[in-house]
Every structure is written in C-alpha cells, then in structure tokens.
Write a protein that holds these residues in place. Structure first.
Motif, PDB file in Angstrom:
ATOM      1  N   MET A  31      -0.023 -16.056 -31.834  1.00  0.00           N
ATOM      2  CA  MET A  31       0.653 -16.202 -30.647  1.00  0.00           C
ATOM      3  C   MET A  31      -0.297 -16.176 -29.547  1.00  0.00           C
ATOM      4  N   PRO A  32       0.254 -16.798 -28.269  1.00  0.00           N
ATOM      5  CA  PRO A  32      -0.370 -16.588 -27.043  1.00  0.00           C
ATOM      6  C   PRO A  32       0.002 -15.114 -26.624  1.00  0.00           C
ATOM      7  N   ARG A  63       3.061  -8.277 -36.379  1.00  0.00           N
ATOM      8  CA  ARG A  63       2.073  -7.831 -35.501  1.00  0.00           C
ATOM      9  C   ARG A  63       0.919  -7.272 -36.247  1.00  0.00           C
ATOM     10  N   VAL A  64      -0.101  -7.567 -36.066  1.00  0.00           N
ATOM     11  CA  VAL A  64      -1.379  -7.027 -36.687  1.00  0.00           C
ATOM     12  C   VAL A  64      -2.108  -6.036 -35.772  1.00  0.00           C
ATOM     13  N   GLN A  65      -2.306  -4.736 -36.119  1.00  0.00           N
ATOM     14  CA  GLN A  65      -2.821  -3.690 -35.138  1.00  0.00           C
ATOM     15  C   GLN A  65      -4.173  -4.228 -35.056  1.00  0.00           C
ATOM     16  N   GLY A  66      -4.517  -4.432 -33.733  1.00  0.00           N
ATOM     17  CA  GLY A  66      -5.897  -4.668 -33.148  1.00  0.00           C
ATOM     18  C   GLY A  66      -6.261  -6.028 -33.248  1.00  0.00           C
ATOM     19  N   LYS A  67      -5.351  -6.902 -33.499  1.00  0.00           N
ATOM     20  CA  LYS A  67      -5.731  -8.238 -33.738  1.00  0.00           C
ATOM     21  C   LYS A  67      -4.571  -9.225 -32.873  1.00  0.00           C
ATOM     22  N   THR A  69      -0.257 -10.903 -32.220  1.00  0.00           N
ATOM     23  CA  THR A  69       0.827 -11.197 -33.197  1.00  0.00           C
ATOM     24  C   THR A  69       0.612 -12.579 -33.871  1.00  0.00           C
ATOM     25  N   PHE A  70       1.239 -12.681 -35.059  1.00  0.00           N
ATOM     26  CA  PHE A  70       1.061 -14.226 -35.658  1.00  0.00           C
ATOM     27  C   PHE A  70       2.521 -14.669 -36.126  1.00  0.00           C
ATOM     28  N   ALA A  71       2.448 -16.060 -36.252  1.00  0.00           N
ATOM     29  CA  ALA A  71       3.593 -16.513 -36.726  1.00  0.00           C
ATOM     30  C   ALA A  71       3.705 -16.198 -38.520  1.00  0.00           C
ATOM     31  N   ALA A  72       4.596 -15.936 -39.042  1.00  0.00           N
ATOM     32  CA  ALA A  72       4.820 -15.484 -40.362  1.00  0.00           C
ATOM     33  C   ALA A  72       4.782 -16.847 -41.235  1.00  0.00           C
TER      34      ALA A  72
END
Length: 364
Positions: A31-32, A63-67, A69-72
């Motif tokens: 995500m942006p 949400r991936v810690q340290g990376k 937020t991504f589309a599932a």
C-alpha cells in the motif's frame, strides 16, 4: 446518505476497497504510505490509520512489521481458509410475488450444508444492483447467486462481475443472465412458455389475443417471442395494437390504460389477454370488471409463474408454471459444487414450464 455525511475514514476505506475489487491494487502489493494517502485524500494521518485498521481487521490488508501494509491475497477469502462459510443472494425483489419462495429454497439448502445466507435486493434498479455488488464484494464470500437487474438493458456493472472473476468468487445467475457473461444460469424456458400460452388460446378459437410484456428484462422479451412464434405456426397475423410493451416503472399504469383502451373498442377488440405475470393478470382482471366485462365469458386471461395470486381471486387463473423453491435449491446445489471443487463450470438448467389450465380461459 450523501458523501458529505459519510465519515472521512469511511470514504478512504471505500476508495481502497474499490482498488482491491477492480484489481488496481493487486494481491500482495504494498500500500502507499499513510503520508501519501493523507496527502492524496486531503485528510489527516489518523484518518488513514483508522481506515487501515478497519481494512486490516476485516482481512483486506496485512501489516508486516518493519516493511509496511500489503493487500491480502485472494486465497485469504476462499473457503477452507478459516472464514465463515457465506453465500450471497442478490434478487430484484425480496418481499413480494415469487421471490420469497426462491429465497426460502436457497436458505434451507444452505443451512443444511453449514452455510449462511447474506441477502440483498436491487428493487430492479441498476444503481441498487451496483450497491448490492459492492456490499457483497466487501464480504468474505464463498459464492454468489444473482438475479440480474433489467437484463435486457445491458450491464453497466460489468466491472463488478469481472471483480468476482478476479477474486475467484464463483457465482450462478437465476431467471436470466447478462448475455456477455458465461456463468451458469438457472431459468424457465420463457420462449416455450409464451408459445404454450398463445397456442392454448389459438387452439381454443381466439384470433385477437392481446399480449402484455415487460421488455426491460429478457424474460419478457422471450415470452413475447414465444407469443409471436405461436401465431406464426398457426398462420395468424398479429394486429400491431394488440402487443403492449412496458418497463418496470410503467407496470402500475401503462398496461391497465392500454387494456382499458382495447376493451372500449366497439369492434375487432381482443377476446383474450396474455400477461407478463400473474401479478399483472390480477391487475387486468380488475380492469376487465371495471369495463363491465367478465372473465372468461368476455375475455380469456392467462398469466405466468403460477404464483399464489393465480388462485387467490374468485376466478382462478390459467398460468404457466415456475420452479420457485426448486430453483433456489438447485442454484445452491450448483454453486456449492463449484465452491467445493466438484465442478468448475457446470451447465445451467432450463426448466420446462407447464400450462396449468383453470377457469380464466374458455373456447370460443
């Protein structure tokens, strides 16, 4: 509710959902950032964070810690991934005519297989169909049963059906299907029904048969085709003024006005009416009575769908059968076969209507 009254975080959430549904934002794509979205939507970072929180809680974002937020991934929404097994049903109407029977058949079949039903109605409006599809795409669905809205007037909501394919959500259609889609469809043979209705009257000696057909759906179009084909078979030309076509918004006024006009003709008036459905037949039964005429002595009357209305009046209606509850049950069985991997793309089902002759028609 207008856009001004929708909370800003909900506006952001809906826009992100539209990206997911349309494929603008692809599975696994990052995500942006909150700052970028806050600038784009002219809102605070807290508003974006609130939208993210809801989407993450519903499983649309990860949400991936340290990376970031991504589309599932689409697999996160398929059966067997721990989600509640849910099937959506979109119909044109819910509370009247034959639709409760279809819904009851579907619900009973789903309950017996451990699924729940999520129901929505379009009120036969294209805009409402869009809202229903948006709502369904916002759920974790196993599959969908859909009755198209005004199927003869095109499909402005094609992108949502493509989104179903993109998300690998199986669906079947009932009563009709948009021509450009290849989904399985369960429907009555309306062309045959129109033929049976007209043939019954023609073989009973009627030569001036008025037909009333709702033309914004393909059911009405095909019933008209059958009516015309039966006349061709018998070598009988149809008087142009005897074919009445109307749309959903006109169904309370135009057919009744046209029927009254035809009944006032002093000579060469109709001896029979074929109606788009039983609901219209009951309406025109009252028009015939108001004109000082009676059924079937002066006018024979045929409806469609063999609904409860066909036997609710003093004069019992001759009508064409509709599968009703069985259609709902069969649609569920077909859809669950797709969901559970038994059959990827089953053949549709075409029900043969039967003419049920009652006291509203006679030989002349």
């Amino acid at each position: 509710m207008s856009e001004k009254t929708i909370p800003k975080y909900m506006q952001v959430k809906q826009e992100i959902l539209s990206w997911l549904h349309s494929g603008i934002l692809k599975p696994g794509e990052m995500m942006p950032s909150e700052n970028e979205l806050a600038e784009r939507f002219k809102v605070s970072r807290q508003t974006v964070r609130q939208a993210f929180g809801e989407l993450e809680g519903e499983g649309w974002l990860q949400r991936v810690q340290g990376k970031g937020t991504f589309a599932a991934n689409p697999e996160d929404f398929l059966p067997g991934s721990g989600t509640l097994k849910t099937v959506g049903l979109i119909t044109t109407y819910i509370s009247d005519y034959i639709f409760p029977h279809i819904v009851r058949g579907a619900e009973a079949a789903l309950r017996s297989r451990g699924y729940r039903l999520l129901l929505s109605s379009t009120d036969n409006d294209k805009g409402r169909e869009k809202e229903s599809l948006e709502m369904m795409l916002g759920q974790r669905l196993s599959g969908l049963i859909i009755e198209p809205t005004k199927s003869a007037e095109g499909n402005p909501n094609l992108s949502y059906y493509l989104a179903l394919d993109y998300r690998s959500i199986p669906y079947v259609m009932i009563n009709e299907r948009y021509p450009e889609l290849d989904s399985p469809c369960l429907k009555s043979d309306d062309l045959l029904g129109g033929m049976l209705a007209a043939r019954h009257l023609l073989l009973s000696g009627h030569r001036r048969i008025a037909g009333f057909f709702k033309m914004d759906d393909l059911q009405g179009v095909n019933r008209l085709k059958g009516y015309m084909q039966a006349h061709r078979e018998q070598g009988i030309a149809i008087q142009p003024e005897l074919v009445i076509h109307y749309g959903t918004e006109e169904k309370r006024t135009k057919p009744a006005e046209a029927a009254l006009r035809l009944l006032k003709q002093e000579s060469a008036g109709p001896t029979a009416f074929i109606c788009y459905n039983d609901e219209l037949a009951v309406q025109l039964l009252e028009v015939i009575r108001q004109a000082g005429l009676s059924v079937p002595e002066d006018i024979s009357l045929v409806g469609f769908d063999d609904s409860s209305l066909s036997t609710a009046t003093e004069t019992k209606l001759t009508s064409l059968s509709h599968p009703k509850t069985k259609m709902g049950t069969d649609a569920v069985e077909m859809l669950l076969g797709m969901i559970e991997g038994k059959e990827r793309k089953p053949e549709g089902k075409l029900y043969k209507p039967e003419l049920i002759v009652r006291s509203s028609t006679r030989k002349i």
